[in-house]
Design a protein around this motif. Structure first.
Motif, PDB file in Angstrom:
ATOM      1  N   THR A  67       0.906  -1.174   0.073  1.00 33.49           N
ATOM      2  CA  THR A  67      -0.292  -0.167  -0.072  1.00 33.49           C
ATOM      3  C   THR A  67       1.094   1.306   0.036  1.00 33.49           C
ATOM      4  O   THR A  67       0.386   2.283  -0.213  1.00 33.49           O
ATOM      5  N   GLY A  68       2.330   0.956   0.173  1.00 30.28           N
ATOM      6  CA  GLY A  68       3.080   2.080   0.346  1.00 30.28           C
ATOM      7  C   GLY A  68       3.185   2.866  -0.981  1.00 30.28           C
ATOM      8  O   GLY A  68       3.540   4.022  -1.107  1.00 30.28           O
ATOM      9  N   ARG A  69       3.040   2.148  -2.021  1.00 30.26           N
ATOM     10  CA  ARG A  69       3.023   2.754  -3.317  1.00 30.26           C
ATOM     11  C   ARG A  69       1.870   3.773  -3.766  1.00 30.26           C
ATOM     12  O   ARG A  69       1.910   4.412  -4.646  1.00 30.26           O
ATOM     13  N   ILE A  70       0.762   3.758  -2.831  1.00 30.72           N
ATOM     14  CA  ILE A  70      -0.345   4.557  -3.335  1.00 30.72           C
ATOM     15  C   ILE A  70       0.130   6.235  -3.050  1.00 30.72           C
ATOM     16  O   ILE A  70      -0.482   6.856  -3.862  1.00 30.72           O
ATOM     17  N   LYS A  71       1.224   6.111  -2.415  1.00 28.45           N
ATOM     18  CA  LYS A  71       1.578   7.603  -2.136  1.00 28.45           C
ATOM     19  C   LYS A  71       2.432   8.139  -3.291  1.00 28.45           C
ATOM     20  O   LYS A  71       2.078   9.043  -3.766  1.00 28.45           O
ATOM     21  N   THR A  72       3.005   7.272  -4.123  1.00 34.75           N
ATOM     22  CA  THR A  72       3.694   7.630  -5.220  1.00 34.75           C
ATOM     23  C   THR A  72       2.528   7.768  -6.402  1.00 34.75           C
ATOM     24  O   THR A  72       2.655   8.561  -7.244  1.00 34.75           O
ATOM     25  N   MET A  73       1.536   6.944  -6.492  1.00 34.10           N
ATOM     26  CA  MET A  73       0.418   6.787  -7.472  1.00 34.10           C
ATOM     27  C   MET A  73      -0.233   8.217  -7.210  1.00 34.10           C
ATOM     28  O   MET A  73      -0.728   8.639  -8.220  1.00 34.10           O
ATOM     29  N   ARG A  74      -0.764   8.581  -6.044  1.00 36.82           N
ATOM     30  CA  ARG A  74      -1.239  10.130  -5.794  1.00 36.82           C
ATOM     31  C   ARG A  74      -0.430  11.048  -6.539  1.00 36.82           C
ATOM     32  O   ARG A  74      -0.886  11.855  -7.059  1.00 36.82           O
ATOM     33  N   ARG A  75       0.620  11.063  -6.482  1.00 35.32           N
ATOM     34  CA  ARG A  75       1.788  12.108  -7.174  1.00 35.32           C
ATOM     35  C   ARG A  75       1.723  11.921  -8.482  1.00 35.32           C
ATOM     36  O   ARG A  75       1.895  13.274  -9.115  1.00 35.32           O
ATOM     37  N   VAL A  76       1.873  10.843  -8.846  1.00 37.05           N
ATOM     38  CA  VAL A  76       2.238  10.836 -10.484  1.00 37.05           C
ATOM     39  C   VAL A  76       1.167  10.572 -11.672  1.00 37.05           C
ATOM     40  O   VAL A  76       1.278  10.430 -12.592  1.00 37.05           O
ATOM     41  N   ILE A  77      -0.087  10.008 -10.890  1.00 33.07           N
ATOM     42  CA  ILE A  77      -1.207   9.616 -11.959  1.00 33.07           C
ATOM     43  C   ILE A  77      -2.140  10.560 -11.688  1.00 33.07           C
ATOM     44  O   ILE A  77      -2.860  11.224 -10.634  1.00 33.07           O
ATOM     45  N   ASP A  78      -2.698  11.197 -12.844  1.00 32.52           N
ATOM     46  CA  ASP A  78      -3.592  12.231 -12.977  1.00 32.52           C
ATOM     47  C   ASP A  78      -5.024  11.790 -13.003  1.00 32.52           C
ATOM     48  O   ASP A  78      -6.057  12.332 -12.399  1.00 32.52           O
ATOM     49  N   LYS A  79      -5.237  10.370 -13.521  1.00 31.21           N
ATOM     50  CA  LYS A  79      -6.507   9.806 -13.676  1.00 31.21           C
ATOM     51  C   LYS A  79      -6.492   8.268 -13.434  1.00 31.21           C
ATOM     52  O   LYS A  79      -5.668   7.827 -14.214  1.00 31.21           O
ATOM     53  N   LEU A  80      -7.057   7.689 -12.482  1.00 31.69           N
ATOM     54  CA  LEU A  80      -6.973   6.140 -12.195  1.00 31.69           C
ATOM     55  C   LEU A  80      -8.424   5.606 -12.402  1.00 31.69           C
ATOM     56  O   LEU A  80      -9.419   6.036 -11.877  1.00 31.69           O
ATOM     57  N   TYR A  81      -8.383   4.669 -13.500  1.00 32.51           N
ATOM     58  CA  TYR A  81      -9.503   3.923 -13.916  1.00 32.51           C
ATOM     59  C   TYR A  81      -9.289   2.441 -13.431  1.00 32.51           C
ATOM     60  O   TYR A  81      -8.590   1.778 -13.662  1.00 32.51           O
ATOM     61  N   VAL A  82     -10.203   2.031 -12.615  1.00 33.75           N
ATOM     62  CA  VAL A  82     -10.199   0.851 -11.955  1.00 33.75           C
ATOM     63  C   VAL A  82     -11.421  -0.120 -12.364  1.00 33.75           C
ATOM     64  O   VAL A  82     -12.519   0.400 -13.002  1.00 33.75           O
ATOM     65  N   ILE A  83     -11.121  -1.592 -12.051  1.00 36.49           N
ATOM     66  CA  ILE A  83     -11.955  -2.409 -12.932  1.00 36.49           C
ATOM     67  C   ILE A  83     -12.553  -3.449 -12.011  1.00 36.49           C
ATOM     68  O   ILE A  83     -13.358  -4.310 -12.335  1.00 36.49           O
ATOM     69  N   PHE A  84     -12.582  -3.221 -10.632  1.00 39.40           N
ATOM     70  CA  PHE A  84     -13.184  -3.948  -9.538  1.00 39.40           C
ATOM     71  C   PHE A  84     -14.116  -3.033  -8.779  1.00 39.40           C
ATOM     72  O   PHE A  84     -13.122  -2.024  -8.377  1.00 39.40           O
ATOM     73  N   PRO A  85     -15.328  -3.028  -8.531  1.00 38.82           N
ATOM     74  CA  PRO A  85     -16.016  -1.906  -7.776  1.00 38.82           C
ATOM     75  C   PRO A  85     -15.573  -1.593  -6.079  1.00 38.82           C
ATOM     76  O   PRO A  85     -15.292  -0.371  -6.011  1.00 38.82           O
ATOM     77  N   PHE A  86     -14.785  -2.567  -5.484  1.00 41.54           N
ATOM     78  CA  PHE A  86     -14.419  -2.364  -4.371  1.00 41.54           C
ATOM     79  C   PHE A  86     -13.236  -1.480  -4.261  1.00 41.54           C
ATOM     80  O   PHE A  86     -12.661  -0.769  -3.303  1.00 41.54           O
ATOM     81  N   GLU A  87     -12.265  -1.409  -5.538  1.00 43.09           N
ATOM     82  CA  GLU A  87     -11.411  -0.363  -5.505  1.00 43.09           C
ATOM     83  C   GLU A  87     -11.423   1.079  -5.410  1.00 43.09           C
ATOM     84  O   GLU A  87     -10.650   1.703  -4.860  1.00 43.09           O
ATOM     85  N   VAL A  88     -12.845   1.478  -5.750  1.00 45.77           N
ATOM     86  CA  VAL A  88     -12.939   2.821  -5.305  1.00 45.77           C
ATOM     87  C   VAL A  88     -12.954   3.255  -4.106  1.00 45.77           C
ATOM     88  O   VAL A  88     -12.204   4.174  -3.734  1.00 45.77           O
ATOM     89  N   SER A  89     -13.452   2.531  -3.066  1.00 46.70           N
ATOM     90  CA  SER A  89     -13.546   2.872  -1.813  1.00 46.70           C
ATOM     91  C   SER A  89     -12.003   2.467  -1.223  1.00 46.70           C
ATOM     92  O   SER A  89     -11.667   3.390  -0.341  1.00 46.70           O
TER      93      SER A  89
END
Length: 422
Positions: free
Chosen positions: A133-155
């Motif tokens: 989960t530590g990579r989410i900090k990097t994801m927030r910084r470098v990804i402008d838009k995230l498209y997910v394919i499983f409903p639970f991923e949004v929350s």
């Protein structure tokens, strides 16, 4: 009125599934969507992206490396791939970078691209809910838009302060495309009745004859490690079974043949076992549709319905098999080092996407111990779990289908074109 200048999108996918799902996005971007001007698309992908209209610069089959230990051994090669991707992006000067899955590679590209002012969209999110989960900090910084394919991923991502959009699951779109192809060509990509003779044609001694669909992965090391045991398990389960292999993109018939010949030489398989194997390419969904329960295939009929089971390597294929209603057993084996590290790092109770999405052990999972005896016994037990399996598969479909009927690629294309043209 002057038409807007055509924008350029650079797409990167690292494996067969990314090429498939990315191809739907590429096709709509190239053609234009909803009256919005079309985009020029260049890609690191595969044959399907190229067929969809993308200009292919690098093929994923030349870059496929699977497993933690295998990655460590190939760090220099991976570094070379990263350098080449960066050079291609700089040369192409895209308006937007669309990264598909493959986080070990793509997140490094995202960080590099973001630092150079390139818009970064990410489709099929890194499975941070499984580990790291530590990579989410990097994801927030470098990804402008995230498209997910499983409903639970949004929350899940919202809990870590990152917005995500559920666009639907791309497998449902691939199923629809396969049904459309069936209608257009008035038949299957591979017709099991033509290839195997059909259950109505077998004599009384073979009235219980079944198809065991073998899906031993898409990478060479996966197939080498699983295919001989899958075949042996299928033949122990049913001595007359047809062993049908869904050949992976990027591999060829000779590769599978050499594995079977080696297994015969080692005494793992008899010649009769090897002779019972048929490998078909580019037909995975049509094979599943002929064996499955027909819920998503509507009026399409097959005399092989109810006469097939599957042995599936853990991964996207487990979800495809479940959505198309084929009873399955999940198995996987990696190097000892990779397995040790995975047990330490991964915080999930299950490994198959079906069990993860349903949050219960609907499917049997066999990890590391993939002996023919163990797997054949698991196949036999599928008959005892039939009603529970059918109910679980339907629950899974209900979970993933969008009420609007919109496809996953529709959502991604809307997000991209909104940024580029509106």
């Amino acid at each position: 009125m002057t038409e807007p200048q055509k924008k350029k999108v650079f797409v990167i996918a690292g494996e067969a599934s990314g090429d498939l799902h990315g191809s739907h996005v590429v096709r709509k971007l190239v053609a234009g969507d909803g009256g919005i001007a079309a985009c020029e698309v260049v890609c690191w992908g595969g044959d399907l992206m190229a067929q969809a209209g993308g200009r292919l610069l690098s093929h994923y089959k030349d870059r496929a490396i699977m497993g933690l230990w295998e990655v460590i051994r190939n760090l220099r090669k991976i570094s070379g791939f990263l350098d080449q991707a960066k050079a291609d992006i700089l040369a192409e000067k895209p308006d937007l970078l669309l990264l598909i899955d493959n986080p070990g590679f793509n997140l490094r590209i995202a960080e590099w691209a973001k630092a150079r002012g390139i818009k970064v969209h990410y489709y099929i999110a890194p499975k941070a809910w499984a580990w790291n989960t530590g990579r989410i900090k990097t994801m927030r910084r470098v990804i402008d838009k995230l498209y997910v394919i499983f409903p639970f991923e949004v929350s899940f991502f919202e809990r870590y302060g990152m917005a995500a959009e559920y666009v639907g699951n791309p497998i449902l779109e691939a199923i629809d495309q396969s049904l459309q192809r069936f209608d257009e060509q008035r038949g299957w990509d591979v017709d099991l009745t033509d290839e195997l003779g059909g259950p109505a044609g077998v004599d009384a001694m073979e009235s219980d004859k079944k198809v065991v669909l073998l899906m031993p992965g898409s990478r060479k090391n996966e197939v080498r490690g699983l295919l001989p045991n899958f075949v042996a398990a299928a033949r122990k389960y049913n001595a007359n079974a047809f062993c049908v292999v869904a050949g992976a993109p990027g591999l060829d018939a000779d590769f599978y043949r050499q594995i079977l010949l080696a297994a015969v030489d080692k005494g793992q398989l008899s010649q009769a076992d090897a002779d019972a194997v048929k490998v078909f390419f580019g037909a995975t969904y049509h094979l599943l549709m002929q064996l499955g329960d027909g819920v998503l295939t509507g009026s399409v009929k097959s005399e092989w319905k109810g006469r097939g089971v599957a042995l599936v390597a853990s991964g996207t294929a487990t979800l495809e098999t479940a959505l198309l209603g084929v009873p399955q057993v999940v198995a996987y084996r990696v190097s000892g080092f990779t397995f040790f590290m995975a047990k330490w790092l991964v915080k999930l109770r299950w490994v198959s996407l079906v069990n993860i999405l349903l949050d219960r052990g609907l499917l049997q999972e066999h990890l590391q111990d993939v002996s023919p005896e163990r797997l054949s016994g698991a196949l036999t037990q599928l008959n005892l779990n039939k009603s529970n399996l059918e109910a679980g598969y339907q629950e899974l479909r209900d979970l993933l289908v969008l009420p609007s009927g919109s496809s996953a690629s529709d959502g991604v294309v809307r997000g991209i074109t909104k940024v580029l043209y509106l």
